[in-house]
Write a protein that holds these residues in place. Structure first.
Motif, PDB file in Angstrom:
ATOM      1  N   ASP A  28       0.899  -1.214   0.079  1.00 23.30           N
ATOM      2  CA  ASP A  28       0.121  -0.035   0.050  1.00 23.30           C
ATOM      3  C   ASP A  28       0.732   1.461  -0.010  1.00 23.30           C
ATOM      4  O   ASP A  28       0.523   2.134  -0.843  1.00 23.30           O
ATOM      5  CB  ASP A  28      -0.980  -0.039   1.149  1.00 23.30           C
ATOM      6  N   LEU A  29       1.813   1.329   0.729  1.00 21.96           N
ATOM      7  CA  LEU A  29       2.706   2.288   0.611  1.00 21.96           C
ATOM      8  C   LEU A  29       3.382   2.663  -0.386  1.00 21.96           C
ATOM      9  O   LEU A  29       3.748   3.728  -0.736  1.00 21.96           O
ATOM     10  CB  LEU A  29       3.898   2.492   1.818  1.00 21.96           C
ATOM     11  N   MET A  30       4.004   1.567  -1.190  1.00 19.38           N
ATOM     12  CA  MET A  30       4.485   1.713  -2.423  1.00 19.38           C
ATOM     13  C   MET A  30       3.282   2.292  -3.407  1.00 19.38           C
ATOM     14  O   MET A  30       3.783   2.979  -4.419  1.00 19.38           O
ATOM     15  CB  MET A  30       5.098   0.248  -2.778  1.00 19.38           C
ATOM     16  N   MET A  31       2.004   1.911  -3.264  1.00 19.72           N
ATOM     17  CA  MET A  31       1.204   2.360  -4.238  1.00 19.72           C
ATOM     18  C   MET A  31       0.902   3.708  -4.095  1.00 19.72           C
ATOM     19  O   MET A  31       0.865   4.438  -5.277  1.00 19.72           O
ATOM     20  CB  MET A  31      -0.169   1.353  -3.938  1.00 19.72           C
ATOM     21  N   ILE A  32       0.886   4.202  -2.970  1.00 20.21           N
ATOM     22  CA  ILE A  32       0.686   5.639  -2.546  1.00 20.21           C
ATOM     23  C   ILE A  32       1.740   6.428  -2.897  1.00 20.21           C
ATOM     24  O   ILE A  32       1.317   7.178  -3.766  1.00 20.21           O
ATOM     25  CB  ILE A  32       0.572   5.820  -0.958  1.00 20.21           C
ATOM     26  N   GLY A  33       2.962   6.052  -2.687  1.00 18.76           N
ATOM     27  CA  GLY A  33       4.188   6.699  -3.348  1.00 18.76           C
ATOM     28  C   GLY A  33       4.171   6.845  -4.666  1.00 18.76           C
ATOM     29  O   GLY A  33       4.443   8.081  -5.128  1.00 18.76           O
ATOM     30  N   ASP A  34       3.948   5.777  -5.315  1.00 16.03           N
ATOM     31  CA  ASP A  34       4.038   5.808  -6.785  1.00 16.03           C
ATOM     32  C   ASP A  34       3.038   6.571  -7.499  1.00 16.03           C
ATOM     33  O   ASP A  34       3.183   7.516  -8.306  1.00 16.03           O
ATOM     34  CB  ASP A  34       3.889   4.400  -7.211  1.00 16.03           C
ATOM     35  N   SER A  35       1.797   6.426  -6.943  1.00 14.92           N
ATOM     36  CA  SER A  35       0.498   7.032  -7.749  1.00 14.92           C
ATOM     37  C   SER A  35       0.619   8.502  -7.378  1.00 14.92           C
ATOM     38  O   SER A  35       0.204   9.350  -8.337  1.00 14.92           O
ATOM     39  CB  SER A  35      -0.940   6.433  -7.025  1.00 14.92           C
TER      40      SER A  35
END
Length: 164
Positions: free
Chosen positions: A26-33
């Motif tokens: 989730d953190l990766m997705m938040i950071g990337d998006s």
């Protein structure tokens, strides 16, 4: 006639790792998006979250997307050590908007066991130099948008989501 019941919460470090893997995703997705965190920065946050969770020091993780002083969306991961009845979800659903000049704030909350001695012992193991925060994390201007549960045996993290 009286009845008594005993409940034991059991989990291992492998259970914590499994749950934190979902939080990391989730953190990766938040950071990337949002474009606000590099993959390396998201991994550093997840690394520290996992270490603190394994020591029993982590209470919650709050991540908020800001545009200026305005909250756009937020999520909170709350630790629960009695999650044996939970059904674990898959990570996702946190494709946040990419907004010019926005930023992400992450705030960790700790258990009462994370005292000065524990902080000193953990300092060299953590990737981030965490500093004290008094920021409001109530997200009172946002609307609750549900969330997800991540669990393995009795260790769990409940994710709560908010958006404008």
């Amino acid at each position: 006639m009286s009845q008594t019941a005993t409940r034991t919460s059991t989990y291992t470090t492998a259970d914590i790792e499994k749950v934190v893997t979902r939080v990391r995703a989730d953190l990766m997705m938040i950071g990337d998006s949002t474009g606000a965190w590099t993959p390396e920065k998201a991994h550093q946050y997840a690394h520290d979250i996992e270490l603190l969770a394994k020591e029993g020091y982590l209470k919650s993780v709050d991540v908020t997307l800001f545009s200026g002083d305005t909250e756009i969306c937020a999520t909170r991961f709350e630790v629960n050590t009695d999650a044996s009845s939970w059904t674990s979800s898959r990570p996702g659903g946190v494709l946040w908007p990419r907004i010019a000049n926005s930023y992400l704030r992450i705030i960790l909350s700790y258990t009462s066991d994370y005292d000065d001695e524990a902080r000193a012992r953990m300092k060299s193991k953590l990737d981030i130099n965490w500093v004290k925060s008094t920021d409001d994390t109530s997200h009172w201007m946002l609307t609750n948008k549900g969330g997800r549960d991540y669990a393995s045996n009795s260790y769990g993290v409940q994710r709560k989501d908010w958006a404008a």
